[in-house]
Design an enzyme around this catalytic site. Structure first.
Site, mmCIF file in Angstrom:
data_model
loop_
_atom_site.group_PDB
_atom_site.id
_atom_site.type_symbol
_atom_site.label_atom_id
_atom_site.label_comp_id
_atom_site.label_asym_id
_atom_site.label_seq_id
_atom_site.Cartn_x
_atom_site.Cartn_y
_atom_site.Cartn_z
ATOM 1 N N SER A 6 0.822 -1.148 -0.071
ATOM 2 C CA SER A 6 -0.091 -0.190 -0.019
ATOM 3 C C SER A 6 0.659 1.412 0.038
ATOM 4 O O SER A 6 1.635 1.516 0.983
ATOM 5 C CB SER A 6 -0.934 -0.017 1.165
ATOM 6 N N HIS A 31 -1.367 -1.150 -4.303
ATOM 7 C CA HIS A 31 -2.692 -0.587 -3.714
ATOM 8 C C HIS A 31 -2.591 0.961 -3.277
ATOM 9 O O HIS A 31 -1.616 1.416 -2.829
ATOM 10 C CB HIS A 31 -2.705 -1.354 -2.354
ATOM 11 N N ASP A 33 -4.459 4.136 -2.044
ATOM 12 C CA ASP A 33 -5.531 4.595 -1.197
ATOM 13 C C ASP A 33 -6.022 6.101 -1.600
ATOM 14 O O ASP A 33 -5.114 7.038 -1.366
ATOM 15 C CB ASP A 33 -5.432 4.624 0.485
ATOM 16 N N HIS A 64 -8.019 1.994 -4.674
ATOM 17 C CA HIS A 64 -9.025 1.994 -3.447
ATOM 18 C C HIS A 64 -9.886 3.164 -3.278
ATOM 19 O O HIS A 64 -9.105 4.120 -2.484
ATOM 20 C CB HIS A 64 -8.313 1.269 -2.039
ATOM 21 N N GLY A 140 -8.974 5.139 6.473
ATOM 22 C CA GLY A 140 -8.916 6.569 6.610
ATOM 23 C C GLY A 140 -7.486 6.958 6.959
ATOM 24 O O GLY A 140 -7.137 8.030 6.762
ATOM 25 N N PHE A 141 -6.701 6.017 7.728
ATOM 26 C CA PHE A 141 -5.471 6.260 8.172
ATOM 27 C C PHE A 141 -4.469 5.097 8.313
ATOM 28 O O PHE A 141 -5.073 3.987 8.513
ATOM 29 C CB PHE A 141 -5.519 6.763 9.649
ATOM 30 N N ASP A 173 -7.044 -5.704 4.020
ATOM 31 C CA ASP A 173 -6.280 -4.468 4.228
ATOM 32 C C ASP A 173 -6.420 -3.899 5.352
ATOM 33 O O ASP A 173 -7.527 -3.509 5.890
ATOM 34 C CB ASP A 173 -7.241 -3.581 3.081
ATOM 35 N N GLY A 174 -5.217 -3.678 6.159
ATOM 36 C CA GLY A 174 -5.284 -2.927 7.434
ATOM 37 C C GLY A 174 -4.508 -3.918 8.674
ATOM 38 O O GLY A 174 -4.935 -4.631 8.718
ATOM 39 N N GLY A 175 -3.606 -3.178 8.845
ATOM 40 C CA GLY A 175 -2.755 -3.513 10.001
ATOM 41 C C GLY A 175 -2.039 -5.187 9.801
ATOM 42 O O GLY A 175 -1.987 -5.837 10.797
ATOM 43 N N SER A 196 2.862 0.089 6.362
ATOM 44 C CA SER A 196 3.635 0.534 7.199
ATOM 45 C C SER A 196 4.867 -0.680 7.393
ATOM 46 O O SER A 196 6.043 -0.527 7.779
ATOM 47 C CB SER A 196 3.261 1.092 8.455
#
Length: 216
Positions: A6, A31, A33, A64, A140-141, A173-175, A196
């Protein structure tokens, strides 16, 4: 596992070099965002960023669209080089109509579900999308922790897709890191989006760790 870095966590002044590093490490896709400050409380990038990514890689680009009216802006991102347009099931739009328009352009549509959205809310057949994106954080973050309560949604989606022979890929998607990614793989995920974890840990090693994860 297929890995999709991402680019929200990439360093913009080194974008091309970092994409080349991801390519070399075996990234499956990229990806991007896109946030409008309305659907989610943040603003990120637009079509020009996608153009820059397109100039740097031949691999698929998933855009996305975390925006209120993806039906108004999808064509701009296709023209910029997007291969997949992912829209949120929570948007108040005509998904069947947008699906037809995206496919008429020779591209694919993904459907994303927020952590609180139930899979049953987007049946039958996930609006005809070819990609189901399960959000494991609130959109969002970046730098958010994986929400464990979405795990049953992954296995539920896997069962529905396989039992109906839909051929839809499941993306998380996420973490996502090597630990949470391993859990998602065992539950039936096909693609892991990571931001990250990849860009804060040297790119190559985290991508290869995620790629090595096995579905059960």
């Amino acid at each position: 596992m297929k890995v999709s870095p991402s680019l929200i966590s990439s360093r913009l002044e080194q974008l091309e070099n970092q994409i080349l590093e991801c390519d070399s490490a075996g990234a499956y896709s990229y990806h991007v965002d896109v946030m409008d400050g309305h659907f989610v409380p943040n603003i990120t990038v637009g079509p020009d960023f996608v153009k820059a990514v397109r100039r740097s890689t031949t691999k698929p680009i998933e855009v996305h669209l975390m925006i209120e009216r993806p039906d108004h802006y999808y064509k701009s991102f296709i023209d910029a080089g997007a291969d997949i347009l992912t829209v949120h099931s929570e948007c108040l739009i005509n998904f069947a109509d947008l699906n037809k328009k995206i496919y008429a352009e020779g591209k694919k549509m993904g459907i994303a579900v927020n952590p609180e959205t139930q899979i049953s809310d987007i049946l039958p057949d996930f609006y005809g999308a070819e990609l189901l994106v399960i959000m494991s954080v609130h959109p969002g973050f970046s730098y958010q922790k994986f929400l464990d309560y979405v795990k049953p949604k992954i296995s539920e989606s896997r069962q529905i897709i396989d039992s109906r022979n839909l051929g839809i890929q499941i993306e998380i998607d996420g973490g996502v890191n090597d630990v949470t990614g391993s859990e998602c793989a065992k539950l039936g995920a096909d693609i892991l989006v990571s931001a990250s974890y990849i860009f804060s840990n040297g790119i190559k090693e985290p991508i290869q760790k995620l790629k090595s994860l096995q579905r059960v």
